[in-house]
Structure formats: C-alpha cells, structure tokens
Motif scaffolding. Structure first.
Motif, mmCIF file in Angstrom:
data_model
loop_
_atom_site.group_PDB
_atom_site.id
_atom_site.type_symbol
_atom_site.label_atom_id
_atom_site.label_comp_id
_atom_site.label_asym_id
_atom_site.label_seq_id
_atom_site.Cartn_x
_atom_site.Cartn_y
_atom_site.Cartn_z
ATOM 1 N N VAL A 106 6.372 25.742 -10.461
ATOM 2 C CA VAL A 106 4.892 26.780 -10.731
ATOM 3 C C VAL A 106 5.025 26.836 -12.380
ATOM 4 C CG1 VAL A 106 4.195 28.784 -10.378
ATOM 5 C CG2 VAL A 106 5.080 28.217 -8.826
ATOM 6 N N LEU A 107 3.925 26.196 -12.641
ATOM 7 C CA LEU A 107 4.634 25.794 -14.192
ATOM 8 C C LEU A 107 3.529 27.172 -14.847
ATOM 9 C CD1 LEU A 107 3.039 22.236 -14.078
ATOM 10 C CD2 LEU A 107 5.260 22.849 -14.294
ATOM 11 N N GLU A 108 2.298 27.146 -14.197
ATOM 12 C CA GLU A 108 2.018 29.196 -15.183
ATOM 13 C C GLU A 108 1.332 30.053 -14.235
ATOM 14 O OE1 GLU A 108 -0.455 28.084 -18.165
ATOM 15 O OE2 GLU A 108 -0.393 30.445 -19.038
ATOM 16 N N VAL A 109 1.872 30.535 -14.245
ATOM 17 C CA VAL A 109 0.715 31.798 -13.503
ATOM 18 C C VAL A 109 0.159 32.717 -15.219
ATOM 19 C CG1 VAL A 109 0.233 33.904 -12.405
ATOM 20 C CG2 VAL A 109 1.826 31.957 -11.666
ATOM 21 N N ASN A 110 -1.335 32.786 -15.469
ATOM 22 C CA ASN A 110 -1.342 33.527 -16.200
ATOM 23 C C ASN A 110 -2.891 35.163 -15.520
ATOM 24 O OD1 ASN A 110 -3.560 33.980 -18.218
ATOM 25 N ND2 ASN A 110 -2.479 32.496 -19.275
ATOM 26 N N THR A 111 -1.782 36.241 -16.075
ATOM 27 C CA THR A 111 -3.199 36.917 -15.534
ATOM 28 C C THR A 111 -3.553 37.593 -16.117
ATOM 29 O OG1 THR A 111 -0.937 38.401 -16.312
ATOM 30 C CG2 THR A 111 -1.014 38.165 -14.299
ATOM 31 N N ASP A 112 -3.713 37.086 -17.931
ATOM 32 C CA ASP A 112 -5.853 37.750 -18.245
ATOM 33 C C ASP A 112 -6.422 36.610 -17.508
ATOM 34 O OD1 ASP A 112 -3.946 39.688 -18.429
ATOM 35 O OD2 ASP A 112 -3.350 38.424 -20.754
ATOM 36 N N GLY A 113 -6.123 35.046 -17.573
ATOM 37 C CA GLY A 113 -7.103 34.272 -17.404
ATOM 38 C C GLY A 113 -7.277 34.409 -15.862
ATOM 39 N N ALA A 114 -6.517 34.467 -14.938
ATOM 40 C CA ALA A 114 -6.036 34.324 -13.747
ATOM 41 C C ALA A 114 -6.788 33.951 -13.106
ATOM 42 C CB ALA A 114 -7.216 35.953 -12.551
ATOM 43 N N TYR A 115 -5.325 32.288 -13.451
ATOM 44 C CA TYR A 115 -5.092 31.212 -12.606
ATOM 45 C C TYR A 115 -3.344 30.693 -12.971
ATOM 46 C CZ TYR A 115 -4.304 29.642 -17.801
ATOM 47 O OH TYR A 115 -3.833 30.037 -18.975
ATOM 48 N N ALA A 116 -3.435 29.844 -12.145
ATOM 49 C CA ALA A 116 -2.193 29.121 -12.189
ATOM 50 C C ALA A 116 -2.208 28.554 -12.672
ATOM 51 C CB ALA A 116 -1.726 29.284 -10.309
ATOM 52 N N LEU A 117 -1.223 26.711 -12.558
ATOM 53 C CA LEU A 117 -0.906 25.468 -12.446
ATOM 54 C C LEU A 117 0.404 25.699 -12.016
ATOM 55 C CD1 LEU A 117 -2.026 23.229 -14.427
ATOM 56 C CD2 LEU A 117 -0.162 22.978 -16.092
ATOM 57 N N VAL A 118 0.034 23.898 -10.871
ATOM 58 C CA VAL A 118 1.162 24.214 -10.292
ATOM 59 C C VAL A 118 1.553 22.079 -9.965
ATOM 60 C CG1 VAL A 118 0.665 26.076 -8.811
ATOM 61 C CG2 VAL A 118 -0.622 24.005 -8.560
ATOM 62 N N GLU A 119 2.590 22.252 -9.781
ATOM 63 C CA GLU A 119 2.961 20.518 -8.601
ATOM 64 C C GLU A 119 2.688 20.747 -7.371
ATOM 65 O OE1 GLU A 119 5.921 19.460 -12.509
ATOM 66 O OE2 GLU A 119 7.005 19.963 -10.443
ATOM 67 N N PRO A 120 2.238 19.074 -7.005
ATOM 68 C CA PRO A 120 1.961 18.894 -5.471
ATOM 69 C C PRO A 120 2.354 19.729 -4.873
ATOM 70 C CG PRO A 120 1.959 16.606 -6.786
ATOM 71 C CD PRO A 120 2.749 18.021 -7.805
ATOM 72 N N GLY A 121 4.386 20.335 -5.063
ATOM 73 C CA GLY A 121 4.602 20.370 -3.764
ATOM 74 C C GLY A 121 4.699 22.255 -3.956
ATOM 75 N N PRO B 217 1.251 -1.100 -0.110
ATOM 76 C CA PRO B 217 0.265 -0.307 0.061
ATOM 77 C C PRO B 217 0.618 1.225 -0.284
ATOM 78 C CG PRO B 217 0.330 -0.806 2.121
ATOM 79 C CD PRO B 217 0.341 -1.658 1.217
ATOM 80 N N VAL B 218 0.452 2.121 -0.587
ATOM 81 C CA VAL B 218 1.390 3.952 -0.542
ATOM 82 C C VAL B 218 0.711 4.381 -0.827
ATOM 83 C CG1 VAL B 218 0.675 3.711 -3.309
ATOM 84 C CG2 VAL B 218 2.128 5.114 -2.962
ATOM 85 N N TRP B 219 0.525 5.959 0.212
ATOM 86 C CA TRP B 219 0.068 6.936 0.737
ATOM 87 C C TRP B 219 0.126 8.087 0.289
ATOM 88 C CZ3 TRP B 219 -4.331 7.221 4.384
ATOM 89 C CH2 TRP B 219 -5.137 8.472 4.183
ATOM 90 N N PRO B 220 0.341 8.886 -0.754
ATOM 91 C CA PRO B 220 0.050 9.920 -1.346
ATOM 92 C C PRO B 220 0.611 11.378 0.012
ATOM 93 C CG PRO B 220 -1.623 9.520 -2.408
ATOM 94 C CD PRO B 220 -1.496 8.419 -1.272
ATOM 95 N N PHE B 221 1.494 11.890 -0.635
ATOM 96 C CA PHE B 221 0.392 13.358 0.230
ATOM 97 C C PHE B 221 2.114 14.493 0.069
ATOM 98 C CE2 PHE B 221 4.703 11.279 2.577
ATOM 99 C CZ PHE B 221 5.085 12.383 2.355
ATOM 100 N N SER B 222 1.681 15.486 -0.262
ATOM 101 C CA SER B 222 1.940 16.588 -1.611
ATOM 102 C C SER B 222 3.207 17.887 -0.153
ATOM 103 C CB SER B 222 1.278 17.929 -2.008
ATOM 104 O OG SER B 222 0.270 17.252 -2.649
ATOM 105 N N ILE B 223 2.864 17.814 0.762
ATOM 106 C CA ILE B 223 3.475 18.127 1.778
ATOM 107 C C ILE B 223 3.403 17.406 3.022
ATOM 108 C CG2 ILE B 223 4.248 20.373 3.014
ATOM 109 C CD1 ILE B 223 4.868 20.980 0.344
ATOM 110 N N GLY B 224 3.211 17.076 3.396
ATOM 111 C CA GLY B 224 2.600 15.818 4.451
ATOM 112 C C GLY B 224 2.395 17.260 5.705
ATOM 113 N N ARG B 225 1.957 17.905 6.035
ATOM 114 C CA ARG B 225 1.480 19.010 7.514
ATOM 115 C C ARG B 225 -0.014 18.573 7.257
ATOM 116 N NH1 ARG B 225 5.052 23.288 5.060
ATOM 117 N NH2 ARG B 225 6.390 23.852 6.920
ATOM 118 N N ASN B 226 -0.976 19.090 6.708
ATOM 119 C CA ASN B 226 -1.914 18.815 6.659
ATOM 120 C C ASN B 226 -2.595 18.536 8.265
ATOM 121 O OD1 ASN B 226 -4.609 17.760 5.991
ATOM 122 N ND2 ASN B 226 -4.186 15.152 6.325
ATOM 123 N N THR B 227 -2.030 19.901 9.245
ATOM 124 C CA THR B 227 -1.798 19.549 10.633
ATOM 125 C C THR B 227 -3.713 19.087 11.380
ATOM 126 O OG1 THR B 227 -1.228 20.915 12.726
ATOM 127 C CG2 THR B 227 -2.148 22.222 10.070
ATOM 128 N N GLY B 228 -3.620 18.694 12.900
ATOM 129 C CA GLY B 228 -4.846 18.389 13.138
ATOM 130 C C GLY B 228 -5.861 17.453 12.540
#
Ligand code: ADP
Length: 561
Positions: A130-145, A96-107
């Motif tokens: 940070v793969l992209e920040v698009n200011t016209d569309g007002a969004y970002a595309l990110v990785e888990p970390g 079994p495998v348990w994914p986490f991105s940062i692992g703080r998940n406090t509480g």
C-alpha cells in the motif's frame, strides 16, 4: 509431449523449442532470482487448490482438460524494473506472457493464460505494498498484490476506517488492481471500481514505463527529483485526484486489455458516511420480478438507492445455505414448487433484495421511508434489518459487512451446490426495466433447465444498467457436467446476442465468441483494437487472445475457440 526433454515444461509455449525455453528460463532467473521462477514440469504440479489457496498456473474451475489453459512457468518480478526487463526478455525470445495480480479471478479463468504455455507473470507475490492512503483526498495508491482484505486490514490497523471506507466485491481475496482493470464491481456507492480508479502507472509491451492522467507531469513540489528511478518518483500531487490530465484519455485501453501491465493504481475511497444501515427486502412470488425492477429504476437513477444493490434469485441464497442434495435427490434443476417450499423453509422470498442506507440517522430515515413505501406496493414484500435475521447463516448479516466495505469469504459457499463444485459466470448487461429483466431471466431459466443446471441469478444494479450475473455451477470431475456448462454458456451468449445483450466480462473459453458479438459495422471496433495491439505490441507477446484480440503474429482462425 512424447519427446519431453529434461527441464521441459508440461506445456511449451507455441513455436518454442526445449532449448530456447531453457535459455529463456535461465535469463528469467537472472532477472528475478530463481526463487521467483517456477516451471510446471508435471501434471501433478497442477493442483487446483481452492479459493483460500488458489493456484497460479491454471484455471481451478477448468472447463476443458486441467492442462489446457496452463502456463509453462510462472515468474514473479520483485519490482517495476524487473517487470520491464521481463517484457524485454519476452520480446527477445518471442514468448507470450500473461500478467495477473493475485490470480483468483474466480469464474473467469483464474491465473490461467489464454494461450497454453504462456509465462504467467505473477505481479502480486512481491509487489504488494500500500503506497499511500490519503484521508483528505480520500484515495489510496496501491501495487498489484494488494488485496481487498489487505487494504481492509491496513485501514483497521491504522484506525483509518473512521475516515475512509473501501468498496469490496463479494469476496475479499482479489487484487484491487486486478478487479478494477477487469471492470469488476462492488456494492457500496463506490461499486463501479473502474469509475473510482484514478491514475495508473503502466509497463507497456516494449518495457516502457508510463504514468497516466496528472501522473504524466513531474512535480518537484511533491519530491520529484533527478536520479531517482522513474517508478520511484513521487507522483504529481493531483495524480489520484484528477483522472484525465491532458490530451487523449489513455486509461481505458488498459482495461480487459493486452496493451500494458498496471504496476500502480490510485483508487478512490469513500469518506466514512457517518452512519450506516443494511437491509433486505423479500418478494414472495417469482412473477414479482417485473414490478420490483420497475420500482428499482427511478430510485436508483435518482440515487435514493445510494449503493449498488442486488436482487438475488432464491436459488442463490438457497445455495449459500445448503448443497443441492439437501433439497432434492433429482438431477434436474429445481422446479417452481420446490423453490416455493425452500423459500418458506428459509424464510426468504423468491427474490431477495439487498441494499444499504448511508449517512446520519435523519438522512437514513428519510431514504428508508421512501424505499419502504415504494416497495410496499408489492403484495407480501417484507423488510428486514440484520438483527431481524438469525445469527447463524444469515446472508443479510454477510451483506451488511460487504456493503460497508468489510471483506468476507462467505459468499462463495454456493459453489458447493454440486459435488466438486466449480463455476463460471455468464454476465450480460441489462437495461433496468421489468421487460428486459423478465425476458433475460426466462431465457436463462429455460436454457439452464435444458442443461440440467441451476439458474443462480443475481441482478447487480449499476447507475443506469444491471449486470445480470448468472453463476453456472458444475462438477469439475464429471466430463458430462463440464460439457453441459460449456453448452449452456455458449447457447446463452448466442440467445442474448439476438436481443442485443452483451456480456461485460467473461471466461477465457468464450472470449472469442463474445468478442464476435460486438461486431457493429463489420467488426469495426475489433479492427481498431487489432490496429492498436499491433502497433503497441508488434510481436504479440502480451496476453495474446485476451478478450478475443489476436495479434498479427497469430493465425487467428486456428486459435479461436
Ligand atoms: P483477482 O484479483 O481476482 O485475483 P487476477 O489477479 O487474476 O484477479 O486478475 C484478473 C485478470 O486481470 C488477469 O487475468 C489479467 O488479464 C488482468 N490483470 C490483473 N492484474 C493486472 C495488471 N496488474 N496489469 C494488467 N492486467 C492485469
């Protein structure tokens, strides 16, 4: 553990021999490089750490023995193909495998897996662009970390805050993906993080890679071309703009779920509103709760209250200021008389409301006049802007950062309420009515008093409901304190279920109990969830037991806590 062989982890995965585990680890090292594989061999390697330096192996706020919810090893893939390879490997070895991105998940359990000895898949260590920040569309595309703090720094460094703001939760150290997939919240108008996500890239339990929504459609005009790795193909131009694509909407099944590993996610950013003002309103009496909530509802539903505001019990703000020992020598929860005195000393109310106004000054002025008039009906209500509060130790000044998307690390100070302070969250959903809020608060206070623990309550007001966040602080080095915290949350879950109140998210230790309260029509939803689980993950290797969903390969009755 008596027959621990060299190279064995402290906790082996279920039904796994030493040799099988060693072979698995050898193969994992070939996939990710040995510098990205860490086997927990000894108890003394389970170092709790703290919020700034969280561990990746177990729950820092352990309710049971430290080594109960612990992984056998952590593995940190360097890219998407390595995540896919790890899923195939886990299937091959039945581990079994348990994914986490940062692992703080406090509480809620930190980086710990639900099944002891699972492999912790640490996505954030290497996959943090940070793969992209698009200011016209007002969004970002990110990785888990990518944490809230990382993204904030990115916006600052590139002078992008003039254009777009990020929504952040109370603390800045969590992963943007990790928080959204757990359906966590923040406090600006974009506070519902899952509502504001747009487009996912997901590794399925069998190692397959998918993109959801518009991402499912290749886009040659965006640079999509033959020969590029699927995860490196540029996304469809509308991937981060339109959530639904075509056909069944899949994204929801990847939240609080054990059906996939999210390796990319789009998140909407808020256009800079062109003006901002944070405020606090204090209410002097405990009994004001009913009327305050009745005033909040119409204002929030109409979006006169533009953001996700919070109504905090005095105990929460008192705990941010000082530990319990500063206020009292008693072991019991604070009495009303003590709380009234503390309110006076700290110049706060028994309830304190934190919100913000967004937009150019004329807009803010109109909204503020409506808000002020509405809350002025409560005798003794007081209105503050940050500059009206002391410079040192002002919660309003911290909130003024948070509510405009600037992450801080101040809020968790209430964890030091008790020595060796640890916490878990009890978080039922409530209707925005005085009756519901008062009843939830009374039940919570009564049970907290019985447990000898403080009722630290925070009503977080969404668009149509409230997340009532109760912070249960306990002493993690005192078994009696841990026992009482567990009794308290278990009792509150049952109490609330009697009124039809369910929790929006929870700690590993009580996932089974809560899943069992969502049992309409003979557990029909759980049966559906199990059917989906078994079909996408026939061997049950991805996060077994998460949110109470046990794969067919597990004997559920012997695992339920
Ligand atoms: P935080 O952002 O607070 O550090 P974590 O990274 O620990 O939170 O994530 C919290 C939980 O969310 C994890 O235990 C896991 O169940 C789920 N999760 C986090 N990241 C992912 C991901 N990329 N894919 C699937 N589930 C995830």
């Amino acid at each position: 553990a008596a027959t621990k062989a060299p190279g064995d982890p402290l906790v082996l995965p279920p039904n796994t021999s030493s040799e099988h585990f060693r072979n698995f680890i050898e193969r994992a090292r070939e996939i990710t490089g040995s510098e990205n594989v860490f086997v927990v061999e000894r108890e003394d390697q389970l170092v709790d750490g703290n919020y700034m330096e969280p561990n990746k192996t177990h729950d820092m706020h352990h309710l049971f023995d430290r080594s109960y919810f612990a992984s056998s090893a952590t593995v940190a893939p360097r890219n998407v193909p390595e995540v896919q390879a790890m899923m195939r490997l886990c299937n091959e070895f039945d581990i079994p495998v348990w994914p986490f991105s940062i692992g703080r998940n406090t509480g809620y359990g930190g980086a710990a897996p639900r099944v002891p000895g699972s492999i912790g898949l640490n996505l954030g260590k290497n996959m943090n662009r940070v793969l992209e920040v698009n200011t016209d569309g007002a969004y970002a595309l990110v990785e888990p970390g990518v944490t809230y703090y990382d993204m904030h720094q990115y916006l600052e460094k590139n002078n992008l805050r003039e254009k777009v703001w990020l929504d952040v939760p109370d603390l800045g150290g969590g992963s943007i993906i990790g928080n959204a997939v757990e359906r966590g919240v923040g406090y600006s108008p974009y506070g519902d993080h899952w509502m504001m996500h747009c487009g996912l890239e997901v590794v399925l339990p069998n190692g397959e890679l998918i993109r959801t929504g518009m991402g499912a459609m290749p886009d040659r005009t965006a640079g999509h071309r033959d020969g590029l790795r699927p995860d490196e193909q540029p996304g469809n131009r509308a991937w981060q703009l339109f959530n639904y694509g075509f056909g069944p909407y899949n994204d929801g099944i990847f939240t609080q779920s054990s059906l996939g590993i999210v390796v990319k996610m789009g998140i909407w950013l808020m256009p800079n509103p062109g003006g901002y003002q944070a405020y606090m309103i204090t209410f002097p009496r405990d009994e004001d709760l009913h009327q305050v909530i009745e005033i909040i509802r119409p204002l929030r539903v109409q979006m006169v209250l533009q953001n996700v505001p919070t109504l905090r019990s005095l105990s929460m703000d008192a705990a941010v200021h000082h530990p319990k020992s500063y206020y009292t020598d008693s072991d019991a929860a604070l009495t009303d008389a003590q709380l009234d005195k503390i309110a006076k000393d700290l110049d706060l109310g028994r309830w304190n409301f934190y919100g913000a106004l967004y937009g150019p000054e004329p807009i803010r002025n109109v909204l503020w006049s409506v808000i002020k008039e509405s809350f002025s009906k409560i005798p003794g209500a007081k209105f503050y802007f940050p500059e009206d509060r002391p410079e040192e130790n002002s919660i309003l000044r911290t909130r003024a950062q948070t509510l405009q998307g600037i992450p801080t690390y101040d809020e968790l100070r209430w964890i030091d309420w008790l020595p060796n302070g640890a916490h878990l969250f009890f978080s039922p959903i409530s209707k925005i009515t005085g009756d519901d809020a008062v009843l939830q608060y009374q039940i919570t206070r009564k049970r907290c008093e019985e447990a000898g623990l403080e009722a630290i309550c925070d009503f977080v007001v969404g668009m149509r409901e409230m997340h009532h966040i109760v912070c249960i602080v306990f002493n993690r080095e005192d078994p009696e304190s841990k026992r009482r915290a567990l009794w308290l949350i278990r009792t509150l879950i049952d109490d609330c279920a009697k009124y039809g109140w369910g929790e929006y998210r929870t700690h590993l230790a009580v996932m089974d109990q809560i899943a069992n309260t969502y049992n309409f029509n003979d557990n029909a939803q759980m049966k559906l969830n199990e059917q989906i689980k078994n079909s996408l993950d026939p061997k049950g290797i991805l996060a077994p037991g998460k949110n109470g969903i046990w794969p067919q390969s597990y004997h559920k009755d012997s695992w339920v806590l």
